[in-house]
Structures are given as C-alpha cells and as structure tokens.
Design a protein around this motif. Structure first.
Motif, PDB file in Angstrom:
ATOM      1  N   GLY A  79       0.831  -1.192   0.000  1.00 18.08           N
ATOM      2  CA  GLY A  79       0.000   0.000   0.000  1.00 18.08           C
ATOM      3  C   GLY A  79       0.867   1.244   0.000  1.00 18.08           C
ATOM      4  O   GLY A  79       1.999   1.227   0.454  1.00 18.08           O
ATOM      5  N   ALA A  80       0.351   2.340  -0.515  1.00 17.58           N
ATOM      6  CA  ALA A  80       1.100   3.594  -0.558  1.00 17.58           C
ATOM      7  C   ALA A  80       1.443   4.078   0.846  1.00 17.58           C
ATOM      8  O   ALA A  80       2.441   4.745   1.044  1.00 17.58           O
ATOM      9  CB  ALA A  80       0.302   4.648  -1.310  1.00 17.58           C
ATOM     10  N   GLU A  81       0.643   3.715   1.836  1.00 16.00           N
ATOM     11  CA  GLU A  81       0.895   4.166   3.205  1.00 16.00           C
ATOM     12  C   GLU A  81       2.134   3.521   3.808  1.00 16.00           C
ATOM     13  O   GLU A  81       2.621   3.957   4.826  1.00 16.00           O
ATOM     14  CB  GLU A  81      -0.318   3.914   4.106  1.00 16.00           C
ATOM     15  N   THR A  82       2.675   2.475   3.196  1.00 14.28           N
ATOM     16  CA  THR A  82       3.879   1.823   3.695  1.00 14.28           C
ATOM     17  C   THR A  82       5.035   2.812   3.756  1.00 14.28           C
ATOM     18  O   THR A  82       5.792   2.837   4.711  1.00 14.28           O
ATOM     19  CB  THR A  82       4.270   0.631   2.803  1.00 14.28           C
ATOM     20  N   LYS A  83       5.170   3.660   2.746  1.00 18.38           N
ATOM     21  CA  LYS A  83       6.248   4.646   2.738  1.00 18.38           C
ATOM     22  C   LYS A  83       6.064   5.646   3.865  1.00 18.38           C
ATOM     23  O   LYS A  83       7.027   6.083   4.462  1.00 18.38           O
ATOM     24  CB  LYS A  83       6.302   5.366   1.400  1.00 18.38           C
ATOM     25  N   GLU A  84       4.844   6.028   4.185  1.00 18.11           N
ATOM     26  CA  GLU A  84       4.600   6.976   5.264  1.00 18.11           C
ATOM     27  C   GLU A  84       5.074   6.409   6.599  1.00 18.11           C
ATOM     28  O   GLU A  84       5.666   7.113   7.382  1.00 18.11           O
ATOM     29  CB  GLU A  84       3.117   7.339   5.328  1.00 18.11           C
ATOM     30  N   VAL A  85       4.825   5.141   6.839  1.00 13.93           N
ATOM     31  CA  VAL A  85       5.273   4.516   8.081  1.00 13.93           C
ATOM     32  C   VAL A  85       6.797   4.508   8.118  1.00 13.93           C
ATOM     33  O   VAL A  85       7.400   4.812   9.133  1.00 13.93           O
ATOM     34  CB  VAL A  85       4.707   3.088   8.213  1.00 13.93           C
ATOM     35  N   THR A  86       7.416   4.182   7.013  1.00 12.87           N
ATOM     36  CA  THR A  86       8.874   4.157   6.948  1.00 12.87           C
ATOM     37  C   THR A  86       9.434   5.548   7.215  1.00 12.87           C
ATOM     38  O   THR A  86      10.396   5.697   7.950  1.00 12.87           O
ATOM     39  CB  THR A  86       9.346   3.651   5.577  1.00 12.87           C
ATOM     40  N   ILE A  87       8.843   6.564   6.646  1.00 18.11           N
ATOM     41  CA  ILE A  87       9.300   7.924   6.875  1.00 18.11           C
ATOM     42  C   ILE A  87       9.110   8.293   8.339  1.00 18.11           C
ATOM     43  O   ILE A  87       9.996   8.882   8.960  1.00 18.11           O
ATOM     44  CB  ILE A  87       8.563   8.912   5.943  1.00 18.11           C
ATOM     45  N   LEU A  88       7.978   7.942   8.905  1.00 24.10           N
ATOM     46  CA  LEU A  88       7.736   8.220  10.318  1.00 24.10           C
ATOM     47  C   LEU A  88       8.761   7.512  11.189  1.00 24.10           C
ATOM     48  O   LEU A  88       9.294   8.091  12.137  1.00 24.10           O
ATOM     49  CB  LEU A  88       6.319   7.801  10.714  1.00 24.10           C
ATOM     50  N   GLN A  89       9.059   6.264  10.874  1.00 27.59           N
ATOM     51  CA  GLN A  89      10.061   5.527  11.641  1.00 27.59           C
ATOM     52  C   GLN A  89      11.427   6.192  11.539  1.00 27.59           C
ATOM     53  O   GLN A  89      12.169   6.262  12.518  1.00 27.59           O
ATOM     54  CB  GLN A  89      10.145   4.082  11.164  1.00 27.59           C
ATOM     55  N   ARG A  90      11.769   6.673  10.356  1.00 29.53           N
ATOM     56  CA  ARG A  90      13.046   7.359  10.177  1.00 29.53           C
ATOM     57  C   ARG A  90      13.097   8.641  10.990  1.00 29.53           C
ATOM     58  O   ARG A  90      14.125   8.966  11.582  1.00 29.53           O
ATOM     59  CB  ARG A  90      13.281   7.681   8.704  1.00 29.53           C
ATOM     60  N   ILE A  91      12.000   9.373  11.026  1.00 31.27           N
ATOM     61  CA  ILE A  91      11.949  10.613  11.792  1.00 31.27           C
ATOM     62  C   ILE A  91      12.106  10.320  13.281  1.00 31.27           C
ATOM     63  O   ILE A  91      12.869  10.986  13.983  1.00 31.27           O
ATOM     64  CB  ILE A  91      10.647  11.383  11.508  1.00 31.27           C
ATOM     65  N   VAL A  92      11.388   9.303  13.769  1.00 31.88           N
ATOM     66  CA  VAL A  92      11.487   8.932  15.183  1.00 31.88           C
ATOM     67  C   VAL A  92      12.921   8.518  15.518  1.00 31.88           C
ATOM     68  O   VAL A  92      13.478   8.930  16.532  1.00 31.88           O
ATOM     69  CB  VAL A  92      10.488   7.804  15.530  1.00 31.88           C
ATOM     70  N   HIS A  93      13.533   7.737  14.648  1.00 30.60           N
ATOM     71  CA  HIS A  93      14.913   7.299  14.854  1.00 30.60           C
ATOM     72  C   HIS A  93      15.855   8.505  14.892  1.00 30.60           C
ATOM     73  O   HIS A  93      16.736   8.594  15.763  1.00 30.60           O
ATOM     74  CB  HIS A  93      15.327   6.330  13.750  1.00 30.60           C
ATOM     75  N   TRP A  94      15.674   9.446  13.975  1.00 30.54           N
ATOM     76  CA  TRP A  94      16.505  10.639  13.907  1.00 30.54           C
ATOM     77  C   TRP A  94      16.373  11.455  15.192  1.00 30.54           C
ATOM     78  O   TRP A  94      17.371  11.900  15.753  1.00 30.54           O
ATOM     79  CB  TRP A  94      16.108  11.477  12.688  1.00 30.54           C
TER      80      TRP A  94
END
Length: 70
Positions: free
Chosen positions: A15-30
């Motif tokens: 789903g297109a929302e998969t990238k949003e979760v990945t971006i959110l995870q990257r932001i949280v990690h950062w």
C-alpha cells in the motif's frame, strides 16, 4: 486506497501508506539519535577538566567527539 507497483515476496501489492510509516520511523529514529547525542554532550560538559583529561578530551573537543568527528 492507492497502491504502488512494488510487490512483496508473497505477490501482494504494498500500500502507498507503507512509505509513510517508513518515513515516520526514520523521523522517530533521527529524533532519538539527536536526543542521545545531546545527552552525551551534556554529560561530558558537566565533567571536570581532570575527568575529561582522563578520557583524553578537552572541552573544545566534546562536540566533535560526541558526533564522531575526532
């Protein structure tokens, strides 16, 4: 729901929302990494000059040492 053209190993469409979760995870990690760096720098800045000397640092090197530049 929008789908991308990428397929996983089971042949399902991601789903297109998969990238949003990945971006959110990257932001949280950062954000967590930055908090850890600030905490380490804070702790080193609150050491005495003698303690810093024992670990081979001067006050001027703390920022770069924490971020791996030394």
């Amino acid at each position: 729901m929008a789908y991308s053209s990428a397929h996983d190993t089971a042949g399902k469409l991601f789903g297109a929302e998969t990238k949003e979760v990945t971006i959110l995870q990257r932001i949280v990690h950062w954000v967590r990494e930055r908090a850890d760096l600030r905490r380490a720098e804070y702790e080193l800045n609150h050491m005495s000059d003698a303690e810093l000397s024992d670990i081979g640092l001067t006050r001027g090197e703390i920022h770069n040492a924490v971020r791996g530049s030394v």
